[in-house]
Write an enzyme that holds these catalytic residues in place. Structure first.
Site, PDB file in Angstrom:
ATOM      1  N   LYS A   1       0.960  -1.211   0.069  1.00  0.00           N
ATOM      2  CA  LYS A   1       0.054   0.217  -0.090  1.00  0.00           C
ATOM      3  C   LYS A   1       1.068   1.337  -0.013  1.00  0.00           C
ATOM      4  O   LYS A   1       1.751   1.155   0.799  1.00  0.00           O
ATOM      5  CB  LYS A   1      -0.874   0.059   1.360  1.00  0.00           C
ATOM      6  CG  LYS A   1      -2.059   0.746   1.193  1.00  0.00           C
ATOM      7  CD  LYS A   1      -3.114   0.425   2.006  1.00  0.00           C
ATOM      8  CE  LYS A   1      -4.326   1.598   2.156  1.00  0.00           C
ATOM      9  NZ  LYS A   1      -5.503   1.243   2.816  1.00  0.00           N
TER      10      LYS A   1
ATOM     11  N   GLU B   1     -19.489  -4.809   9.859  1.00  0.00           N
ATOM     12  CA  GLU B   1     -20.509  -4.272  10.472  1.00  0.00           C
ATOM     13  C   GLU B   1     -21.640  -5.234  11.062  1.00  0.00           C
ATOM     14  O   GLU B   1     -22.272  -4.980  12.041  1.00  0.00           O
ATOM     15  CB  GLU B   1     -21.260  -3.003   9.615  1.00  0.00           C
ATOM     16  CG  GLU B   1     -20.305  -1.871   9.161  1.00  0.00           C
ATOM     17  CD  GLU B   1     -19.270  -2.395   8.075  1.00  0.00           C
ATOM     18  OE1 GLU B   1     -19.389  -3.316   7.331  1.00  0.00           O
ATOM     19  OE2 GLU B   1     -18.422  -1.227   7.909  1.00  0.00           O
TER      20      GLU B   1
ATOM     21  N   ARG C   1     -25.595  -1.612   6.447  1.00  0.00           N
ATOM     22  CA  ARG C   1     -25.115  -3.138   6.237  1.00  0.00           C
ATOM     23  C   ARG C   1     -25.846  -4.112   7.181  1.00  0.00           C
ATOM     24  O   ARG C   1     -26.195  -5.179   7.116  1.00  0.00           O
ATOM     25  CB  ARG C   1     -23.806  -3.230   5.937  1.00  0.00           C
ATOM     26  CG  ARG C   1     -23.608  -4.802   5.650  1.00  0.00           C
ATOM     27  CD  ARG C   1     -22.544  -5.147   4.959  1.00  0.00           C
ATOM     28  NE  ARG C   1     -22.506  -4.391   3.679  1.00  0.00           N
ATOM     29  CZ  ARG C   1     -21.609  -4.605   2.556  1.00  0.00           C
ATOM     30  NH1 ARG C   1     -20.166  -4.903   3.217  1.00  0.00           N
ATOM     31  NH2 ARG C   1     -21.704  -4.096   1.450  1.00  0.00           N
TER      32      ARG C   1
HETATM   33  C1  LIG Z   1     -19.117  -1.721   4.207  1.00  0.00           C
HETATM   34  C2  LIG Z   1     -17.935  -0.968   4.259  1.00  0.00           C
HETATM   35  N1  LIG Z   1     -17.294  -0.827   5.579  1.00  0.00           N
HETATM   36  C3  LIG Z   1     -16.437   0.105   5.640  1.00  0.00           C
HETATM   37  C4  LIG Z   1     -16.009   0.615   4.624  1.00  0.00           C
HETATM   38  C5  LIG Z   1     -14.637   1.751   4.778  1.00  0.00           C
HETATM   39  N2  LIG Z   1     -13.550   1.502   4.234  1.00  0.00           N
HETATM   40  C6  LIG Z   1     -13.059   1.995   2.936  1.00  0.00           C
HETATM   41  S1  LIG Z   1     -11.712   1.168   2.296  1.00  0.00           S
HETATM   42  C7  LIG Z   1     -11.524   0.474   3.383  1.00  0.00           C
HETATM   43  C8  LIG Z   1     -10.389  -0.690   3.856  1.00  0.00           C
HETATM   44  C9  LIG Z   1     -10.376  -1.562   2.773  1.00  0.00           C
HETATM   45  O1  LIG Z   1      -9.286  -2.482   2.820  1.00  0.00           O
HETATM   46  P1  LIG Z   1      -8.643  -3.240   1.488  1.00  0.00           P
HETATM   47  O2  LIG Z   1     -10.173  -3.757   0.888  1.00  0.00           O
HETATM   48  O3  LIG Z   1      -7.702  -4.231   1.970  1.00  0.00           O
HETATM   49  O4  LIG Z   1      -8.012  -2.246   0.619  1.00  0.00           O
HETATM   50  P2  LIG Z   1      -6.887  -1.368   0.645  1.00  0.00           P
HETATM   51  O5  LIG Z   1      -7.340  -0.046   1.215  1.00  0.00           O
HETATM   52  O6  LIG Z   1      -5.782  -1.894   1.441  1.00  0.00           O
HETATM   53  O7  LIG Z   1      -6.415  -1.060  -0.629  1.00  0.00           O
HETATM   54  C10 LIG Z   1     -12.807   0.495   4.675  1.00  0.00           C
HETATM   55  C11 LIG Z   1     -12.517  -0.086   5.840  1.00  0.00           C
HETATM   56  C12 LIG Z   1     -16.390   0.720   3.482  1.00  0.00           C
HETATM   57  N3  LIG Z   1     -16.121   1.192   2.470  1.00  0.00           N
HETATM   58  N4  LIG Z   1     -17.419  -0.175   3.276  1.00  0.00           N
END
Ligand SMILES: Cc1ncc(C[n+]2csc(CCOP(=O)(O)OP(=O)(O)O)c2C)c(N)n1
Length: 612
Positions: free
Chosen positions: A277, A360, A388
């Site tokens: 990342k 969630e 959700r």
């Molecule tokens: C249902 C939901 N909960 C929380 C989020 C907030 N959120 C956005 S990106 C993220 C992290 C996602 O991690 P990953 O899929 O590993 O992607 P990375 O950012 O590491 O590339 C979160 C928790 C979301 N978008 N949707």
């Protein structure tokens, strides 16, 4: 930008010689840092997915095939490579380029995205449509390890693994969610990442055994044994996927080769790609969590860590203050520790803090279990992501009237993240949860007092909804009363709550300068409606103007109208000012307020129209 400036689509990209790919990726990274540092946006995830996105766009044709980015915050490179590079200066601004995939914006965006963990399910739906309609295109879901912790993702994987549909799931594993990934899935992936021996073994084994089918069958058990020792749980293989990986996510040509192979298998394939990342921009590599989502910054210096005061930080401090008064108080988050201000709490009460991952539904059901056994959980969650967990709110919390507290952050307009992230629906859905009380603090002091009331004095489900950002001129604390008249008047009642109280007060002041006497009725409790004060004010003025940053169904204004009708209070005039169907595009909060007439000017205008 020598190469990048020549690339506008899939065909241009295919024209770039393989030996220039590294330079192209470097140019893409420079473009991302330069542009996102000016506009703000999601930076670290796109930086980490540069080679992966380039490889995807060389193997697949995004206009014909369907590339589904889970969440979609990592899709900036996809946007760049599909003809949208020249719009990056407008990223996340009103009427500008969206920060997430948006089909209205480009045919290369196959689906709206913004909430995590749904991409495999959507991919499976598309795969079935393709099969039943006899069509020919490829489908790829790109999901991060953080999003893979969400249960919905496993529902999709389970379906896909048990099907014969040829789909490719690319697991983009950077070991990070917004902060470090947590939980058993992340431990499993960590173990798989650090044992690349299995894939080498499997490739060699397949190559040799293709020519020796008899030996293949005889040694199958041996292979399974070796697999289990090299790749801890082999969960994806066992679910019915061809598991390929781990693959170096920054080796573009290896990725391309692997994706072509995956596509040719014509069955459910999971390609495990390991990325970093923030790759390529030093400060983001060191502190990827700081560069997940950024405000504009100077790229030469990097993002400055500033302890700013806002509703989230106020919540974190209050939760810690109250935890000191009662040792059964616990705080829970679903992958949003710093965003919700709970980093303050976790540093002080690590044993009573639970970061669960991107989950969630689990979080709400788990809080219900905690409450049932005598703890007092507060689940801090953004309004949009709480959607959700609606079923768990009704079934696991509401039906037993359990004392679960919800700290609903980012309620109302959130701004630049757009339609998938606006907190427009919480009043509507929370209002239908059995036994739920909803408070709407409009100042830090109200948030602090209401949280104490919710945790230490209430005994059933309670939600506090508060906005993104900081308090306005209103800094009072009226939390002792469910409703308060902040300004008396005779011509109309402006019913308001939360942060929009500031706009309503300004509007009432301007109206009085024009000779209109507006009463400002501020609600501290919005569910159930404080019927007495609402009826008293409406009886007095005979006109209602409700002002709220939520969708209309189930809104306070809608309930005030029903209340008046049921109690024989006939209103001369009434107008509900709100977010309509709740689907609100991206843009700065103030600009959106203007567009929906939810700023002081808009309220004045509407009041004048209303009163003729
Ligand atoms: C249902 C939901 N909960 C929380 C989020 C907030 N959120 C956005 S990106 C993220 C992290 C996602 O991690 P990953 O899929 O590993 O992607 P990375 O950012 O590491 O590339 C979160 C928790 C979301 N978008 N949707």
């Amino acid at each position: 930008m020598e190469i990048l400036s020549t690339v506008h689509d899939h065909n241009d990209l295919l024209g770039v010689p393989a030996e220039r790919m590294e330079d192209l990726c470097a140019e893409i990274r420079a473009f991302l840092v330069e542009n996102v540092s000016r506009t703000g946006g999601h930076l670290a995830s796109s930086l980490g997915a540069v080679e992966l996105t380039v490889a995807l766009h060389r193997v697949y044709d995004p206009m014909k095939d369907r590339i589904l980015f889970d969440v979609g915050h990592q899709s900036y490179v996809h946007k760049m490579l599909t003809g949208r590079m020249d719009r990056f200066s407008t990223l996340r601004q009103i009427d500008g380029l969206a920060g997430f995939p948006k089909p209205e914006e480009s045919a290369a965006d196959p689906f709206v995205a913004g909430h995590a963990s749904d991409s495999v399910s959507v991919a499976m739906g598309m795969a079935r449509a393709r099969t039943l309609r006899g069509e020919d295109y490829d489908i790829v879901a790109v999901v991060g390890d953080g999003s893979m912790t969400g249960g919905l993702c496993f529902e999709g994987l389970s379906d896909a693994g048990g099907s014969d549909e040829p789909i490719v799931v690319v697991l983009n594993d950077n070991g990070m969610s917004i902060n470090e990934s947590v939980g058993g899935i992340s431990s499993m992936l960590r173990a798989a990442r650090t044992r690349p021996g299995y894939i080498r073994f499997k490739q060699n084994y397949r190559r040799v055994m293709k020519h020796l089918p008899a030996v293949y069958h005889a040694t199958h058990e041996l292979k399974e044994h070796i697999k289990n020792s090299l790749l801890p749980p082999g969960i994806f293989d066992d679910m019915g996927f061809q598991y390929i990986g781990p693959v170096d996510g920054h080796d573009e040509s290896k990725l391309e080769q692997t994706l072509r192979w995956a596509r040719e298998l014509r069955e459910p394939v999971l390609v495990h790609v390991v990325t970093q990342k923030g790759k390529g921009y030093g400060p983001a590599e060191t502190r990827p969590e700081l560069y997940h989502g950024v405000e504009p910054f100077d790229p030469a210096v990097g993002v400055k860590v500033q302890a700013s005061e806002d509703f989230s930080s106020c919540f974190g401090r209050s939760a810690a203050r109250i935890a000191a008064l009662d040792e059964t108080v616990c705080a829970v988050t679903a992958a949003m520790e710093s965003g919700t201000g709970l980093d303050y709490f976790s540093a002080r009460y690590p044993d009573r803090f639970m970061e669960l991952g991107n989950v969630e539904e689990h979080a709400v059901a788990m809080c219900a279990g905690m409450a049932r056994q005598g703890l007092k959980p507060v689940f801090a969650v953004y309004s949009t992501f709480l959607q959700r967990a609606y079923d768990m709110l009704v079934e696991d919390v509401g039906l037993m009237g359990l004392h679960v507290v919800l700290a609903v952050d980012r309620a109302g307009l959130v701004g630049a993240d757009g339609a998938t992230h606006q907190g427009s629906f919480d009043v509507s859905f929370l209002g239908s949860v059995p036994g739920m009380k909803v408070f709407a603090p409009a100042s830090y002091r109200e948030l602090d007092s209401m949280l104490e009331t919710a945790l230490l004095k209430e005994s059933g489900p309670v939600a506090l909804r508060y906005p993104r950002g900081s308090e306005g001129d209103y800094k009072e604390n009226n939390s002792d009363e469910p409703a308060v008249v902040l300004r008396t008047g005779t011509d109309l009642t402006i019913v308001c709550y939360g942060i929009l109280v500031n706009e309503a007060l300004k509007a009432a002041e301007r109206l009085s300068e024009m000779g209109v006497s507006a009463e400002v009725l501020k609600l501290q409790q919005i569910v159930p409606l404080p019927e007495g004060p609402v009826l008293a004010s409406l009886r007095k003025t005979g006109a209602l103007l409700s002002v709220e940053d939520v969708c209309r169904p189930g809104s306070v204004g809608t309930r005030c109208l029903a209340l008046a009708a049921e109690n024989g209070v006939s209103l001369r005039r009434a107008r509900r000012m709100d977010l309509g169907d709740g689907v609100v595009p991206h843009g700065a909060v103030q600009k959106l307020r203007e567009r929906y007439s939810l700023d002081a000017e808009g309220i004045v205008r509407t009041a004048k129209e209303l009163l003729g």
